[in-house]
Write a protein that holds these residues in place. Structure first.
Motif, PDB file in Angstrom:
ATOM      1  N   LEU A 189       0.836  -1.203   0.000  1.00 35.19           N
ATOM      2  CA  LEU A 189       0.000   0.000   0.000  1.00 35.19           C
ATOM      3  C   LEU A 189       0.866   1.247   0.000  1.00 35.19           C
ATOM      4  N   ASP A 190       0.335   2.343  -0.558  1.00 28.88           N
ATOM      5  CA  ASP A 190       1.076   3.599  -0.496  1.00 28.88           C
ATOM      6  C   ASP A 190       0.797   4.264   0.855  1.00 28.88           C
ATOM      7  N   PRO A 191       1.550   5.346   1.198  1.00 27.65           N
ATOM      8  CA  PRO A 191       1.376   5.983   2.513  1.00 27.65           C
ATOM      9  C   PRO A 191      -0.055   6.438   2.791  1.00 27.65           C
ATOM     10  N   LEU A 192      -0.757   6.970   1.777  1.00 22.62           N
ATOM     11  CA  LEU A 192      -2.125   7.429   1.992  1.00 22.62           C
ATOM     12  C   LEU A 192      -3.042   6.248   2.312  1.00 22.62           C
ATOM     13  N   GLN A 193      -2.922   5.165   1.554  1.00 18.88           N
ATOM     14  CA  GLN A 193      -3.744   3.977   1.818  1.00 18.88           C
ATOM     15  C   GLN A 193      -3.441   3.399   3.191  1.00 18.88           C
ATOM     16  N   SER A 194      -2.165   3.409   3.581  1.00 19.60           N
ATOM     17  CA  SER A 194      -1.797   2.918   4.907  1.00 19.60           C
ATOM     18  C   SER A 194      -2.408   3.793   5.995  1.00 19.60           C
ATOM     19  N   GLY A 195      -2.366   5.109   5.787  1.00 23.52           N
ATOM     20  CA  GLY A 195      -2.948   6.012   6.762  1.00 23.52           C
ATOM     21  C   GLY A 195      -4.442   5.818   6.933  1.00 23.52           C
ATOM     22  N   LEU A 196      -5.125   5.540   5.845  1.00 28.84           N
ATOM     23  CA  LEU A 196      -6.567   5.306   5.929  1.00 28.84           C
ATOM     24  C   LEU A 196      -6.868   4.025   6.707  1.00 28.84           C
ATOM     25  N   ARG A 197      -6.034   2.984   6.551  1.00 28.59           N
ATOM     26  CA  ARG A 197      -6.257   1.747   7.304  1.00 28.59           C
ATOM     27  C   ARG A 197      -6.090   1.978   8.798  1.00 28.59           C
ATOM     28  N   ALA A 198      -5.201   2.906   9.167  1.00 22.34           N
ATOM     29  CA  ALA A 198      -4.941   3.187  10.583  1.00 22.34           C
ATOM     30  C   ALA A 198      -5.850   4.273  11.148  1.00 22.34           C
ATOM     31  N   LEU A 199      -6.772   4.791  10.356  1.00 26.72           N
ATOM     32  CA  LEU A 199      -7.616   5.898  10.790  1.00 26.72           C
ATOM     33  C   LEU A 199      -8.438   5.596  12.054  1.00 26.72           C
ATOM     34  N   PRO A 200      -8.926   4.357  12.267  1.00 26.89           N
ATOM     35  CA  PRO A 200      -9.673   4.086  13.507  1.00 26.89           C
ATOM     36  C   PRO A 200      -8.898   4.426  14.774  1.00 26.89           C
ATOM     37  N   LEU A 201      -7.574   4.293  14.733  1.00 31.15           N
ATOM     38  CA  LEU A 201      -6.766   4.635  15.909  1.00 31.15           C
ATOM     39  C   LEU A 201      -6.888   6.128  16.213  1.00 31.15           C
ATOM     40  N   ALA A 202      -6.743   6.966  15.186  1.00 31.40           N
ATOM     41  CA  ALA A 202      -6.832   8.408  15.398  1.00 31.40           C
ATOM     42  C   ALA A 202      -8.225   8.821  15.860  1.00 31.40           C
ATOM     43  N   VAL A 203      -9.240   8.185  15.289  1.00 27.33           N
ATOM     44  CA  VAL A 203     -10.618   8.512  15.687  1.00 27.33           C
ATOM     45  C   VAL A 203     -10.838   8.186  17.160  1.00 27.33           C
ATOM     46  N   MET A 204     -10.354   7.028  17.605  1.00 27.52           N
ATOM     47  CA  MET A 204     -10.517   6.647  19.008  1.00 27.52           C
ATOM     48  C   MET A 204      -9.724   7.561  19.924  1.00 27.52           C
TER      49      MET A 204
END
Length: 474
Positions: free
Chosen positions: A298-313
């Motif tokens: 995955l590229d950095p943007l796609q990776s960041g989107l996968r990790a988005l639940p962490l930031a939301v929590m």
């Protein structure tokens, strides 16, 4: 200024001040590749823009907290913000990488001044039993900054170049410094603000700085070099300096860390839990990023989107954590949070090429839910266990734990991933074990009905000084 307005302004300063420093670290990561090319710097030189800052800030946090206790958290915070903004402007104008590294070290010094003060100001403004929600709002803001930093940094670097990410700090830092000077600190204990060099315990500060510099530098450099001298000498120096520091503090007339904090099992348990939790989180993030980009492609943007639940929590979970802390107490809240964090690490350790986005997102969601609750509850314990006159030192200890923990986690992850290659299991297994240690440490935290030591008798204050605590809480 009436007490209500003073509290609101203090909370604003604490939150925005913490965000400025947090945002600076996240946007720098995005700017580093462009900075390296523009200044024709080596990878090692660019790495020192982060390492120099980390060493400077980690070594001075507790001493900076003591300065706030003696001279006023608002004043020390204002100096830190002015210096941080000036150093940021200097980096934006720097002609070469040498200047960038030197000014990043200066930025670390001023960041160390401001960070303990953001917690010390809250402890001085709010009664101990009402600290949970202000700390939670501060934590939410830091989580938001961590999530928004890469996006904001990427946009600035793309449109305006790497220098823009440093100019971004200047105006907010100066505004926060001006606002801080409009708020008067609560009265301090008589005689505690004399400001003598002896009262500041400079030998103790020097010993602690040596121990932390040796520890942090070893953790940062070891995964890159693997030299035996780095492996042995750094920990030896750190251990000797730490032992000398503890011995000195027990004999000093005016110790850097008051005995009520230095010898408190509750504070030790809270700090240990913070170190384990932050090490597990940041080490797992390092390993997970490697998995998402190098294994899944995955590229950095796609990776960041996968990790988005962490930031939301991190953003949404902090106020909820404050409510849970008030209802169930530090022990149950923190212990449950560490179990959630452990489940997140274990779930991510099971990922492979066939894992779905749902499984990946669930792992990051558990990480965020567990870590934010630990950060809110354990931080509240550390700050509540300190009297108002020792709040800066308590803030410095908390910030030191939050700097050492991630460094430990990333060092462990980097070393094990380097040894095992694509097999991420060993690194995450070790981080899961570290999380379990933190969960055991959380069992030593006070329960719902247990009052922290500072509420029974102020830590670091003589028994007859309880009147000061009453005055501070009004």
């Amino acid at each position: 200024m009436n007490p209500s307005a003073r509290r609101r302004l203090t909370l604003t300063n604490s939150v925005v001040g913490a965000v400025i420093v947090a945002l600076d670290g996240t946007v720098l990561t995005v700017a580093q590749p462009t900075l390296r090319r523009d200044l024709d710097a080596s990878f090692a030189q660019v790495q020192w823009t982060s390492t120099g800052y980390l060493i400077a800030v980690a070594s001075l946090l507790v001493f900076a907290g003591r300065l706030g206790d003696r001279y006023g958290h608002q004043q020390v915070f204002a100096v830190g913000m002015v210096g941080f903004g000036a150093a940021s402007a200097g980096i934006g104008l720097a002609p070469d990488i040498g200047w960038v590294i030197a000014l990043r070290v200066a930025q670390g010094v001023f960041g160390a001044l401001s960070q303990p003060a953001t917690l010390g100001m809250l402890r001085a403004a709010y009664p101990p039993d009402r600290l949970g929600m202000p700390i939670a709002l501060r934590t939410s803001a830091i989580g938001l900054a961590a999530a928004a930093g890469p996006l904001l940094g990427g946009a600035l670097v793309t449109q305006l170049g790497w220098r823009a990410v440093f100019f971004l700090n200047v105006l907010p830092a100066l505004v926060m410094a001006a606002l801080a000077l409009t708020v008067r600190d609560a009265p301090r204990v008589r005689g505690s603000a004399a400001g003598s060099a002896a009262g500041l315990d400079l030998p103790g500060a020097a010993l602690l700085a040596v121990a932390l510099v040796a520890l942090v530098r070893t953790l940062v450099v070891l995964p890159e070099t693997g030299r035996l001298t780095e492996t042995v000498l750094g920990p030896v120096v750190a251990t000797v300096a730490a032992a000398a520091f503890v011995r000195h503090e027990r004999r000093a007339a005016s110790p850097l860390v008051p005995p009520g904090l230095l010898c408190s099992p509750t504070v030790g348990a809270a700090l240990g839990t913070l170190v384990c939790a932050s090490a597990a989180l940041f080490g797992t993030l390092f390993v997970s990023t490697y998995y998402l980009q190098d294994v899944l492609g995955l590229d950095p943007l796609q990776s960041g989107l996968r990790a988005l639940p962490l930031a939301v929590m991190m953003v949404l979970g902090a106020p909820v954590s404050a409510v849970l802390l008030r209802r169930y107490g530090p022990r149950r809240t923190t212990g449950t949070a560490m179990l959630l964090l452990l489940l997140g690490v274990l779930l991510l350790s099971r990922l492979d090429r066939a894992s779905t986005d749902l499984a990946i997102g669930a792992g990051f969601l558990l990480l965020g839910a567990g870590f934010v609750a630990v950060m809110v509850s354990a931080t509240a314990v550390v700050v509540r266990c300190a009297s108002a006159g020792s709040a800066g030192v308590a803030g410095g200890l908390q910030q030191t734990a939050m700097n050492v923990g991630p460094t430990v986690g990333v060092a462990v992850a980097t070393t094990l991933v380097g040894l095992t290659g694509v097999d991420l299991g060993p690194a995450l297994t070790v981080l899961a074990a570290l999380t379990a240690v933190g969960a055991l440490s959380a069992l030593r935290l006070p329960g719902r009905g247990d009052a922290p030591a500072a509420e029974r008798r102020p830590a670091g204050h003589p028994p007859g000084d309880a009147a000061h605590e009453v005055r501070t809480r009004r």
